[in-house]
Design a protein around this motif. Sequence first.
Motif, PDB file in Angstrom:
ATOM      1  N   GLN A 105      -1.235   2.589  -9.924  1.00 40.55           N
ATOM      2  CA  GLN A 105      -2.665   2.734  -9.655  1.00 40.55           C
ATOM      3  C   GLN A 105      -3.458   1.782 -10.530  1.00 40.55           C
ATOM      4  N   VAL A 106      -4.498   1.224  -9.940  1.00 41.84           N
ATOM      5  CA  VAL A 106      -5.419   0.376 -10.690  1.00 41.84           C
ATOM      6  C   VAL A 106      -6.834   0.830 -10.360  1.00 41.84           C
ATOM      7  N   ALA A 107      -7.580   1.190 -11.382  1.00 44.82           N
ATOM      8  CA  ALA A 107      -8.985   1.575 -11.208  1.00 44.82           C
ATOM      9  C   ALA A 107      -9.846   0.428 -11.740  1.00 44.82           C
ATOM     10  N   TYR A 108     -10.955   0.167 -11.073  1.00 44.06           N
ATOM     11  CA  TYR A 108     -11.808  -0.955 -11.472  1.00 44.06           C
ATOM     12  C   TYR A 108     -13.259  -0.693 -11.077  1.00 44.06           C
ATOM     13  N   ARG A 109     -14.143  -1.451 -11.730  1.00 45.51           N
ATOM     14  CA  ARG A 109     -15.589  -1.418 -11.435  1.00 45.51           C
ATOM     15  C   ARG A 109     -16.001  -2.800 -10.946  1.00 45.51           C
ATOM     16  N   ARG A 112     -10.327   2.475  -6.671  1.00 44.14           N
ATOM     17  CA  ARG A 112      -8.954   2.621  -7.177  1.00 44.14           C
ATOM     18  C   ARG A 112      -8.003   2.218  -6.056  1.00 44.14           C
ATOM     19  N   ASP A 113      -7.014   1.389  -6.385  1.00 43.14           N
ATOM     20  CA  ASP A 113      -5.958   1.044  -5.438  1.00 43.14           C
ATOM     21  C   ASP A 113      -4.708   1.817  -5.819  1.00 43.14           C
ATOM     22  N   ILE A 114      -4.073   2.435  -4.838  1.00 45.87           N
ATOM     23  CA  ILE A 114      -2.813   3.136  -5.051  1.00 45.87           C
ATOM     24  C   ILE A 114      -1.754   2.315  -4.332  1.00 45.87           C
ATOM     25  N   LEU A 115      -0.826   1.800  -5.106  1.00 45.44           N
ATOM     26  CA  LEU A 115       0.110   0.795  -4.628  1.00 45.44           C
ATOM     27  C   LEU A 115       1.552   1.238  -4.810  1.00 45.44           C
ATOM     28  N   MET A 116       2.439   0.571  -4.089  1.00 44.54           N
ATOM     29  CA  MET A 116       3.869   0.736  -4.308  1.00 44.54           C
ATOM     30  C   MET A 116       4.220   0.016  -5.609  1.00 44.54           C
ATOM     31  N   ASP A 128       0.834  -1.201   0.000  1.00 48.47           N
ATOM     32  CA  ASP A 128       0.000   0.000   0.000  1.00 48.47           C
ATOM     33  C   ASP A 128       0.870   1.253   0.000  1.00 48.47           C
ATOM     34  N   TYR A 129       0.610   2.168  -0.923  1.00 50.94           N
ATOM     35  CA  TYR A 129       1.446   3.357  -1.074  1.00 50.94           C
ATOM     36  C   TYR A 129       1.434   4.235   0.177  1.00 50.94           C
TER      37      TYR A 129
END
Length: 162
Positions: free
Chosen positions: A106-110, A121-125, A25-26
């Motif tokens: 970043q990954v955005a999804y529905r 949206r997940d903001i990741l390392m 997790d960022y």
Amino acid sequence: LHTRGGREVFTVNQPPSTGKIVRTDYLAAVLTVVLLSFWGIYILLVITGDIPLTLWAIPMILAVISAVLLILLVWRVRGIQGVFSRGREATATVREVRLGRKALAQVAYRYSYLGQDYESRDILMATQRIERRLKRLSPGVRVTVVVDSRQPRKALLRDVYQ
């Protein structure tokens, strides 16, 4: 395995470890780096003699800042672990994948949960491990997310935390 609204929903009981969250997790990673950096710089300055040990105000200020950072870090880690502990798996469709600068991905999804549509949206390392997983993703690809059963607007990509 549960069935709700004609869909199969799986309970996820294994939350990720604190270490896995900090590496994935960022926000958790940034909080950890800032916390350790403050104390590392202070200790280095004391060792080199640039800050005398008799100057008590600096460690007091660092202690207050550290307490705030630590509270935020614990809040973030517990929040992610809570999603996994009480969460339910759902299928999501990737909308966007960004592998950016400064260790950010970043990954955005529905996804749909109990008949309601959501976006997250997940903001990741952007570590090598995460980049390898994200390179397999593109818009339209289906992924598994863990949806917070109490707050379905919150979801996390399951596989990046495993």
